[in-house]
Write a protein that holds these residues in place. Structure first.
Motif, PDB file in Angstrom:
ATOM      1  N   LEU A 124      -0.514  -0.186   3.123  1.00  0.00           N
ATOM      2  CA  LEU A 124       0.740   0.155   2.449  1.00  0.00           C
ATOM      3  C   LEU A 124       0.555   1.404   1.593  1.00  0.00           C
ATOM      4  O   LEU A 124      -0.466   1.551   0.918  1.00  0.00           O
ATOM      5  N   ASP A 137       7.176  -0.506   7.077  1.00  0.00           N
ATOM      6  CA  ASP A 137       6.175   0.561   7.218  1.00  0.00           C
ATOM      7  C   ASP A 137       6.120   1.476   5.997  1.00  0.00           C
ATOM      8  O   ASP A 137       6.065   2.704   6.122  1.00  0.00           O
ATOM      9  N   SER A 138       6.130   0.879   4.831  1.00  0.00           N
ATOM     10  CA  SER A 138       6.087   1.611   3.548  1.00  0.00           C
ATOM     11  C   SER A 138       7.267   2.579   3.382  1.00  0.00           C
ATOM     12  O   SER A 138       7.180   3.550   2.630  1.00  0.00           O
ATOM     13  N   GLU A 143      -2.105   7.032   8.329  1.00  0.00           N
ATOM     14  CA  GLU A 143      -2.505   5.621   8.423  1.00  0.00           C
ATOM     15  C   GLU A 143      -3.586   5.423   9.491  1.00  0.00           C
ATOM     16  O   GLU A 143      -4.575   4.735   9.260  1.00  0.00           O
ATOM     17  N   HIS A 176       7.414  -4.118   1.883  1.00  0.00           N
ATOM     18  CA  HIS A 176       6.843  -2.802   2.213  1.00  0.00           C
ATOM     19  C   HIS A 176       6.190  -2.828   3.596  1.00  0.00           C
ATOM     20  O   HIS A 176       6.300  -1.870   4.354  1.00  0.00           O
ATOM     21  N   ALA A 177       5.524  -3.938   3.904  1.00  0.00           N
ATOM     22  CA  ALA A 177       4.841  -4.037   5.206  1.00  0.00           C
ATOM     23  C   ALA A 177       5.868  -4.018   6.337  1.00  0.00           C
ATOM     24  O   ALA A 177       5.701  -3.300   7.335  1.00  0.00           O
ATOM     25  N   TYR A 234      10.515   1.292   2.803  1.00  0.00           N
ATOM     26  CA  TYR A 234      11.662   0.542   2.282  1.00  0.00           C
ATOM     27  C   TYR A 234      12.498   1.463   1.400  1.00  0.00           C
ATOM     28  O   TYR A 234      13.717   1.471   1.455  1.00  0.00           O
ATOM     29  N   LYS A 261      -2.565  -4.953   6.832  1.00  0.00           N
ATOM     30  CA  LYS A 261      -1.549  -3.906   6.712  1.00  0.00           C
ATOM     31  C   LYS A 261      -2.035  -2.846   5.736  1.00  0.00           C
ATOM     32  O   LYS A 261      -2.708  -3.173   4.749  1.00  0.00           O
ATOM     33  N   TYR A 295       4.883  -7.225  -1.354  1.00  0.00           N
ATOM     34  CA  TYR A 295       4.116  -6.542  -0.291  1.00  0.00           C
ATOM     35  C   TYR A 295       4.799  -6.664   1.063  1.00  0.00           C
ATOM     36  O   TYR A 295       4.805  -5.747   1.871  1.00  0.00           O
ATOM     37  N   LYS A 296       5.352  -7.853   1.317  1.00  0.00           N
ATOM     38  CA  LYS A 296       5.914  -8.109   2.638  1.00  0.00           C
ATOM     39  C   LYS A 296       7.061  -7.149   2.965  1.00  0.00           C
ATOM     40  O   LYS A 296       7.191  -6.682   4.093  1.00  0.00           O
ATOM     41  N   LEU A 306       2.161   3.029  -1.467  1.00  0.00           N
ATOM     42  CA  LEU A 306       3.100   2.665  -2.528  1.00  0.00           C
ATOM     43  C   LEU A 306       3.025   3.645  -3.698  1.00  0.00           C
ATOM     44  O   LEU A 306       2.290   4.623  -3.649  1.00  0.00           O
ATOM     45  N   TYR A 309      -7.026  -2.346  -3.299  1.00  0.00           N
ATOM     46  CA  TYR A 309      -6.034  -1.360  -3.743  1.00  0.00           C
ATOM     47  C   TYR A 309      -6.713  -0.198  -4.453  1.00  0.00           C
ATOM     48  O   TYR A 309      -7.835  -0.313  -4.946  1.00  0.00           O
TER      49      TYR A 309
END
Ligand SMILES: *Cc1c(COP(=O)(O)O)cnc(C)c1O
Length: 355
Positions: free
Chosen positions: A69, A230-231, A53, A226-227, A233, A67, A223-224, A71, A188
C-alpha cells in the motif's frame, strides 16, 4: 555544489535519481506534463505506480499473499492504523520498547487495546536490543522497531513470535538489508529515510490481517479499503511515489538488496572501526546491536561539539548534530550516502581528534 548530508530524515537521495527527476520534470516521457500534473487515474501515472510496486516486490521478494500500500500520514499514522486494523477483537498486543519511536507507537496503541511490554531496553537508556521476550500467545500482534533511528540500535535478528503476527516499523532500515517478508504480518515505513521524499508511507501487509477494524475506524485508516482500490481510494502522493519508483530502479541497477547490504556493512564498519579505535570519539550502543543506518557518537569533550559541527560544515558535511534526546552527534548513512561520504567524515574526525 552538493554536500554530504548525514540527516536522519528527510535524508540524502541518490544523485542519479535527482538527475532523472530533473530531466523529466517538465515533460515525463513525451506526455507533455510533469508527473506532478498528472491525473492519478490516467494511464501514465497508473503505469508509474504499477512499475514502482512491481520493482519493490522484486527487490524484497514480497510473496503474493501480501499487499503493498502507498499511503500518507507517515509512520506516525501507522502507530494508530496498526492497532485499529490488527487488534481484531483481541484484548492486548505485545510491544518491544527500544526507544523513542517504540514509545510513540506504544502510546498510540494504548488507545485501542491493552499494551503488554514484551521487552524493554530502558534499563540501559535504550542502548541495546533486548533478546529475551515475554510473549503472550493470545496477543493480537507483536510490534517492534527493527532500527531505532534516534538511538542507533538495530536488531540483527527477527523476533520469533510463533503464530502471532509480527509488525515492524522499518522506517529507517527498509531496503538496507535482506529480509524475509513472510516472517512478518505487516511492515511499514515512512519514505523519507531510506526510500524517497516525505509524504509517502509504504505498508506491506498480509492479506488475511485486513478487514476487521475497530468500530469507528475512519475509511482512510482501513487497510482493506486501500488494498481494494490499489492505493487509489483517494489521491495518493503521486510525486513521492514516482521518486520512490526511481529509487527502486536505482537499487535494481546497483544489483539489488544483497549488493546494497554489503555496501552498507562496509560503510558502517569504516565508521565504527574508527570510533572503537579512537580515544576521543565514542559509540554509546552495544557492539552487537549497532545500527548500520544511524550512527550516534559522542565527543569525549562535549564542549567541543560546536567546533566539530562548524568544522564539518566547512568541510562540506552537514546535519551531524545528534537528536536532542541523545546529544552528541549522529551520522545517518542510508543507502544513498556514498562510500566517499563516510570516508570523508572519518578523515575529518581523525584530523579533529589529532588537531
Ligand atoms: C522517522 C521515524 C518515524 C516517524 O516518521 P513520520 O513519517 O515522520 O511519521 C517513525 N518510526 C521510525 C523508526 C522513524 O525513523
Amino acid at each position: 555544489m552538493r554536500v554530504y548530508n548525514f540527516s536522519a530524515g528527510p535524508a540524502v537521495l541518490p544523485e542519479e535519481v535527482l538527475q532523472t527527476a530533473r530531466d523529466e520534470m517538465l515533460d515525463w516521457h513525451g506526455s507533455g506534463m510533469s508527473v506532478m500534473e498528472m491525473s492519478h487515474r490516467g494511464k501514465e501515472f497508473m503505469g508509474i505506480a504499477a512499475e514502482a510496486e512491481s520493482d519493490l516486490r522484486e527487490l524484497l521478494s514480497i510473496p503474493s499473499n501480501y499487499k503493498v500500500l502507498f499511503l500518507q500520514g507517515g509512520a506516525s499514522a501507522q502507530f494508530s492504523m496498526v492497532p485499529m486494523n490488527l487488534v481484531r477483537g483481541k484484548k492486548s498486543a505485545d510491544y518491544i520498547n527500544t526507544g523513542e519511536w517504540s514509545k510513540k507507537a506504544i502510546k498510540e496503541a494504548k488507545k485501542y487495546c491493552e499494551v503488554k511490554i514484551a521487552a524493554s531496553s530502558e534499563d540501559r537508556n535504550f542502548t541495546y536490543a533486548p533478546k529475551e521476550l515475554k510473549l503472550d500467545s493470545d496477543a493480537a500482534y507483536v510490534h517492534y522497531t527493527p532500527n531505532e533511528t534516534i538511538g542507533g540500535v538495530e536488531f540483527n535478528w527477527v523476533p520469533e513470535t510463533g503464530n502471532v503476527p509480527l509488525v515492524a516499523d522499518m522506517s529507517s532500515n527498509i531496503l538496507s538489508r535482506k529480509i524475509d517478508v513472510s516472517k512478518y504480518g505487516l511492515i511499514y515505513a515512512g519514505a523519507q529515510k531510506n526510500i524517497g521524499p516525505a509524504g509517502l508511507t509504504i505498508v506491506i501487509v498480509r492479506e488475511d490481517l485486513m478487514g476487521e477494524t475497530v468500530p469507528g475506524t475512519p475509511t482512510m485508516f482501513d487497510y482493506k479499503i486501500h488494498a481494494e482500490n490499489d492505493s487509489m481510494y483517494n489521491t495518493p502522493p503521486t510525486y513521492g511515489l514516482y521518486i520512490a519508483g526511481l529509487v527502486f530502479k536505482w537499487l535494481k541497477n546497483m544489483g539489488g538488496i544483497e549488493k546494497m547490504e554489503a555496501k552498507n556493512i562496509e560503510k558502517a564498519k569504516i565508521l565504527y572501526d574508527y570510533l572503537d579505535a579512537s580515544e576521543f570519539f565514542q559509540s554509546p550502543v552495544a557492539r552487537d546491536d549497532r545500527s548500520r543506518m544511524n550512527v550516534p557518537f559522542t565527543l569525549k569533550d562535549a564542549s567541543r561539539d560546536e567546533a566539530f559541527l562548524k568544522g564539518a560544515k566547512a568541510a562540506n558535511m552537514v546535519q551531524l548534530k545528534g537528536h536532542r534526546s541523545v546529544g552528541g552527534m549522529r551520522a545517518s548513512i542510508y543507502n544513498a550516502m556514498p562510500m566517499e561520504g563516510v570516508k570523508t567524515l572519518v578523515e575529518y574526525m581523525k584530523a579533529f581528534e589529532n588537531a
